[in-house]
Scaffold this active site. Sequence first.
Site, PDB file in Angstrom:
ATOM      1  N   ASP A 187      -1.665  -0.372   6.128  1.00 18.96           N
ATOM      2  CA  ASP A 187      -1.671   0.452   7.345  1.00 18.96           C
ATOM      3  C   ASP A 187      -3.055   0.653   7.920  1.00 18.96           C
ATOM      4  OD1 ASP A 187      -2.532   3.732   6.782  1.00 18.96           O
ATOM      5  OD2 ASP A 187      -2.465   2.282   5.149  1.00 18.96           O
TER       6      ASP A 187
ATOM      7  N   GLY B 130     -10.113   7.336  -1.151  1.00 18.36           N
ATOM      8  CA  GLY B 130     -10.272   8.047  -2.418  1.00 18.36           C
ATOM      9  C   GLY B 130     -10.539   9.520  -2.140  1.00 18.36           C
TER      10      GLY B 130
ATOM     11  N   ASP C  11       0.879  -1.162   0.000  1.00 16.46           N
ATOM     12  CA  ASP C  11       0.000   0.000   0.000  1.00 16.46           C
ATOM     13  C   ASP C  11       0.919   1.216   0.000  1.00 16.46           C
ATOM     14  OD1 ASP C  11      -1.390   1.780   2.677  1.00 16.46           O
ATOM     15  OD2 ASP C  11      -2.307   1.688   0.691  1.00 16.46           O
TER      16      ASP C  11
ATOM     17  N   ASN D  38       0.694  10.775  -7.730  1.00 17.51           N
ATOM     18  CA  ASN D  38       1.165  10.967  -6.353  1.00 17.51           C
ATOM     19  C   ASN D  38       2.278   9.996  -5.996  1.00 17.51           C
ATOM     20  OD1 ASN D  38      -0.792  12.908  -6.141  1.00 17.51           O
ATOM     21  ND2 ASN D  38      -2.221  11.620  -4.984  1.00 17.51           N
TER      22      ASN D  38
ATOM     23  N   ASP E 117      -0.209   5.142   0.946  1.00 11.99           N
ATOM     24  CA  ASP E 117      -0.493   6.123   1.994  1.00 11.99           C
ATOM     25  C   ASP E 117      -0.605   5.458   3.356  1.00 11.99           C
ATOM     26  OD1 ASP E 117      -2.408   7.509  -0.537  1.00 11.99           O
ATOM     27  OD2 ASP E 117      -0.675   8.520   0.340  1.00 11.99           O
TER      28      ASP E 117
HETATM   29  C1  XBP Z   1      -5.293   6.106   0.760  1.00 15.96           C
HETATM   30  C2  XBP Z   1      -6.415   6.899   0.205  1.00 15.96           C
HETATM   31  C3  XBP Z   1      -6.130   7.941  -0.823  1.00 15.96           C
HETATM   32  C4  XBP Z   1      -5.483   9.163  -0.229  1.00 15.96           C
HETATM   33  C5  XBP Z   1      -5.712  10.403  -1.075  1.00 15.96           C
HETATM   34  O1  XBP Z   1      -4.673   5.403  -0.200  1.00 15.96           O
HETATM   35  O2  XBP Z   1      -7.516   6.685   0.595  1.00 15.96           O
HETATM   36  O3  XBP Z   1      -7.328   8.283  -1.396  1.00 15.96           O
HETATM   37  O4  XBP Z   1      -5.997   9.444   1.038  1.00 15.96           O
HETATM   38  O5  XBP Z   1      -5.255  10.207  -2.358  1.00 15.96           O
HETATM   39  P1  XBP Z   1      -3.905   4.010   0.129  1.00 15.96           P
HETATM   40  P2  XBP Z   1      -6.167  10.689  -3.598  1.00 15.96           P
HETATM   41  O6  XBP Z   1      -4.702   2.933  -0.494  1.00 15.96           O
HETATM   42  O7  XBP Z   1      -2.548   4.166  -0.486  1.00 15.96           O
HETATM   43  O8  XBP Z   1      -3.807   3.872   1.626  1.00 15.96           O
HETATM   44  O9  XBP Z   1      -6.677  12.054  -3.242  1.00 15.96           O
HETATM   45  O10 XBP Z   1      -5.220  10.707  -4.745  1.00 15.96           O
HETATM   46  O11 XBP Z   1      -7.251   9.693  -3.746  1.00 15.96           O
HETATM   47 MG    MG Z   2      -2.958   3.160   3.364  1.00 12.79          MG
END
Ligand code: XBP
Ligand code: MG
Length: 237
Positions: free
Chosen positions: A177, A51, A8, A126, A10
């Site tokens: 996470d 998202g 993953d 990103n 973020d």
């Molecule tokens: C976490 C998310 C992402 C980000 C924001 O992603 O929910 O939407 O918070 O990014 P991950 P965008 O699966 O890596 O934990 O605004 O580009 O959606």
């Molecule tokens: Mg994440």
Amino acid sequence: MLEALIFDVDGTLADTERDGHRPAFNAAFAEAGLAWHWDEALYGELLEVTGGKERIRFFCARHAPEFLQQADVESRIKELHAAKTRHYMEICARGIPLRPGVERLLREARADGLRLAIATTTTPENISALLAPDLLALFEKVGAGDTVPKKKPAPDIYQWVLAQLGLPAAACLAIEDSANGLKASTAAGLASVITRTAYTAEHDFSGALALLPDLGQVTVPMLRFWHASAYDGDKKS
Ligand code: XBP
Ligand code: MG
């Protein structure tokens, strides 16, 4: 046998939510003349939804329903999110540190013959904004953003990455996470290791193979051991 690690982004590769995405959203709102401000506590609530576009809609439903009444609301949300992505990339350009152990483990995993992939909800740009080119190059497949219609906790992005790798879930290990992330990886049949963040400390991580503060002390042999323990006797315990 463990053949691939699926990361993953973020909260896992870097603690991007509080210091990256949140200020980027706020910068986009200010730029658009909107009196919205997502402080750390409110953002923690909004992380219930994955998202960025979906999160803006979720916020509006709770705190600015009038915004959703506009005829062109979908294009307004797209514009806001595009502006947010621009601000996020500027923040990344100033540097968001990777979490402890991430860079070392990625390099050790590749050196040990493991394949690497990414399964994230975030917008593809990103990822290249966050990771240095030589680190991004370690990843064979990247599944991100709107590549799939349904975002985490739906398994779609993990299923897409598994298909791209041409591997069964049993040959892979996911590193996540959040509870939404664990639900997604588990629903895709993947065994998963969790590195908590300040935002996900209280999440329910039942079913995870290991619950860690970060990857600082994690080695490839440990990942292979946890993976093997998940498939003792070819039965996922
Ligand atoms: C976490 C998310 C992402 C980000 C924001 O992603 O929910 O939407 O918070 O990014 P991950 P965008 O699966 O890596 O934990 O605004 O580009 O959606
Ligand atoms: Mg994440």
